[in-house]
Motif scaffolding. Sequence first.
Motif, PDB file in Angstrom:
ATOM      1  N   LYS B  53       0.836  -1.198   0.000  1.00  0.00           N
ATOM      2  CA  LYS B  53       0.000   0.000   0.000  1.00  0.00           C
ATOM      3  C   LYS B  53       0.876   1.255   0.000  1.00  0.00           C
ATOM      4  N   ASP B  54       1.955   1.198   0.760  1.00  0.00           N
ATOM      5  CA  ASP B  54       2.870   2.343   0.816  1.00  0.00           C
ATOM      6  C   ASP B  54       3.382   2.692  -0.577  1.00  0.00           C
ATOM      7  N   GLU B  55       3.744   1.649  -1.330  1.00  0.00           N
ATOM      8  CA  GLU B  55       4.253   1.886  -2.672  1.00  0.00           C
ATOM      9  C   GLU B  55       3.180   2.581  -3.511  1.00  0.00           C
ATOM     10  N   MET B  56       1.943   2.180  -3.332  1.00  0.00           N
ATOM     11  CA  MET B  56       0.844   2.784  -4.075  1.00  0.00           C
ATOM     12  C   MET B  56       0.689   4.260  -3.705  1.00  0.00           C
ATOM     13  N   LEU B  57       0.717   4.544  -2.417  1.00  0.00           N
ATOM     14  CA  LEU B  57       0.553   5.930  -1.971  1.00  0.00           C
ATOM     15  C   LEU B  57       1.708   6.798  -2.458  1.00  0.00           C
ATOM     16  N   THR B  58       2.899   6.242  -2.382  1.00  0.00           N
ATOM     17  CA  THR B  58       4.068   6.972  -2.849  1.00  0.00           C
ATOM     18  C   THR B  58       3.928   7.345  -4.317  1.00  0.00           C
ATOM     19  N   PHE B  59       3.507   6.372  -5.103  1.00  0.00           N
ATOM     20  CA  PHE B  59       3.316   6.646  -6.526  1.00  0.00           C
ATOM     21  C   PHE B  59       2.245   7.714  -6.736  1.00  0.00           C
ATOM     22  N   ALA B  60       1.166   7.604  -5.980  1.00  0.00           N
ATOM     23  CA  ALA B  60       0.068   8.561  -6.141  1.00  0.00           C
ATOM     24  C   ALA B  60       0.530   9.986  -5.826  1.00  0.00           C
ATOM     25  N   LEU B  61       1.363  10.116  -4.799  1.00  0.00           N
ATOM     26  CA  LEU B  61       1.850  11.456  -4.453  1.00  0.00           C
ATOM     27  C   LEU B  61       2.752  12.000  -5.547  1.00  0.00           C
ATOM     28  N   THR B  62       3.656  11.153  -6.039  1.00  0.00           N
ATOM     29  CA  THR B  62       4.516  11.573  -7.145  1.00  0.00           C
ATOM     30  C   THR B  62       3.670  12.029  -8.320  1.00  0.00           C
ATOM     31  N   TYR B  63       2.645  11.248  -8.601  1.00  0.00           N
ATOM     32  CA  TYR B  63       1.760  11.510  -9.727  1.00  0.00           C
ATOM     33  C   TYR B  63       1.083  12.873  -9.604  1.00  0.00           C
ATOM     34  N   ILE B  64       0.499  13.136  -8.453  1.00  0.00           N
ATOM     35  CA  ILE B  64      -0.214  14.407  -8.290  1.00  0.00           C
ATOM     36  C   ILE B  64       0.769  15.570  -8.237  1.00  0.00           C
ATOM     37  N   GLY B  65       1.950  15.318  -7.695  1.00  0.00           N
ATOM     38  CA  GLY B  65       2.978  16.350  -7.671  1.00  0.00           C
ATOM     39  C   GLY B  65       3.346  16.765  -9.085  1.00  0.00           C
ATOM     40  N   GLU B  66       3.503  15.754  -9.939  1.00  0.00           N
ATOM     41  CA  GLU B  66       3.831  16.052 -11.329  1.00  0.00           C
ATOM     42  C   GLU B  66       2.723  16.846 -12.004  1.00  0.00           C
TER      43      GLU B  66
END
Lengths: 195, 195
Positions: B53-66
């Motif tokens: 789940k952490d990996e998913m959240l991390t990706f989601a944050l990167t995504y929205i940051g971009e």
Amino acid sequence: MPKLVDHEGRRRQIADAVCRLAEERGLEGVTLRDVAARADVSMGAVQRCFRTKDEMLTFALTYIGERVTTRVSARISESPAQSARTTVGHAATELSLLRQEHRAEARVWLAFLAQATVSRPLAEILRANYTALQEAFTALLAQAAPEADASLEARTLLALVDGLTTHVLIDHISPAAALDVLDHHLCRLWGEPQQ
Amino acid sequence: MPKLVDHEGRRRQIADAVCRLAEERGLEGVTLRDVAARADVSMGAVQRCFRTKDEMLTFALTYIGERVTTRVSARISESPAQSARTTVGHAATELSLLRQEHRAEARVWLAFLAQATVSRPLAEILRANYTALQEAFTALLAQAAPEADASLEARTLLALVDGLTTHVLIDHISPAAALDVLDHHLCRLWGEPQQ
DNA sequence: GTTTCTACGATGCAACTGCATCAGTACGAC
DNA sequence: GTCGTACTGATGCAGTTGCATCGTAGAAAC
């Protein structure tokens, strides 16, 4: 009348535990069991003090809000002889929770802030706190810089302080850098030359 | 080679679902099952894309940051003929996520911000984003107000924008009031007379 | 058409959650 | 002392969580 317990005191004791846990693990890491253990009471005692978890969190937020507001007010009133401008600076610095010993409070505050976007009760408590703070700062600024729009400047200062606190928390800037920004902003507000 | 899936596309699809859920219920309301349902994939698919789940959240944050960074950059580069000062204003307004349609993004961002204080991976992603933004604004400000300390002013502007966004989110001030504050700050920064 | 390998989705599981329950405890009035 | 009651803390419970497992499906390679 049998055994009587200082309810209010116990509620504060539990709220303290909530804050310490929220600081370490975030608000999602706060469970009834852990709170009970941290506050050195049984789960039953926690459930007696607060009917639901939400009620507990709400109380904890109110509690920490009062603590911050009290500290800021104290900082304002304990420097009566100084100029209004110095007072504004001290109050803003106090509010920005930059000192190491208040970093925990800032973390807890931010946790509640995020939660408030999806919880009406929490949002209302926060709003009440901010409204009070803004009124206090508006009054101060009206004295310190009569020629400025005090209300607008108060909103600016509050937002700036909050943003700086956040950026310090995630280590984007250092506490010293945040103080620099704050000082610079105030100097400009006073219309003083900036070095 | 058997059935191949556009992994990156699916990851984005899932990240979208994460954001929508985080906006509605906060980050604690994001569970693997709900994410899967919202993204119209099975839980197995989610688990295949992200190991934890952490990996998913991390990706989601990167995504929205971009997404945010991209929008700000676009706003900067699409107004090449204007003055640097106007560009700064547009970029800051874009970043403050004040428009209704970006309110969701702001909520998600705040949720991650709070979580980042207790999660190192998230904090590092946030830091990277803020660093990039600060450099961009520093460069802009160096053009727009050569006589000022561009780096200091960039830090100020970023903190102010973040604080304003937060205050709008919890309904402490209105989006219009936030824009007023921002305008006023920029006018003062340019050394122009304030009405 | 057969083979082969990835991706899928349903299911299982242990841990944990908030909340309810209830026998037992200890304190204060009498 | 005794009695009544406010309080306690252990236990139960249904629901949820993240993660692991595993038989199956389906698209390319041949």
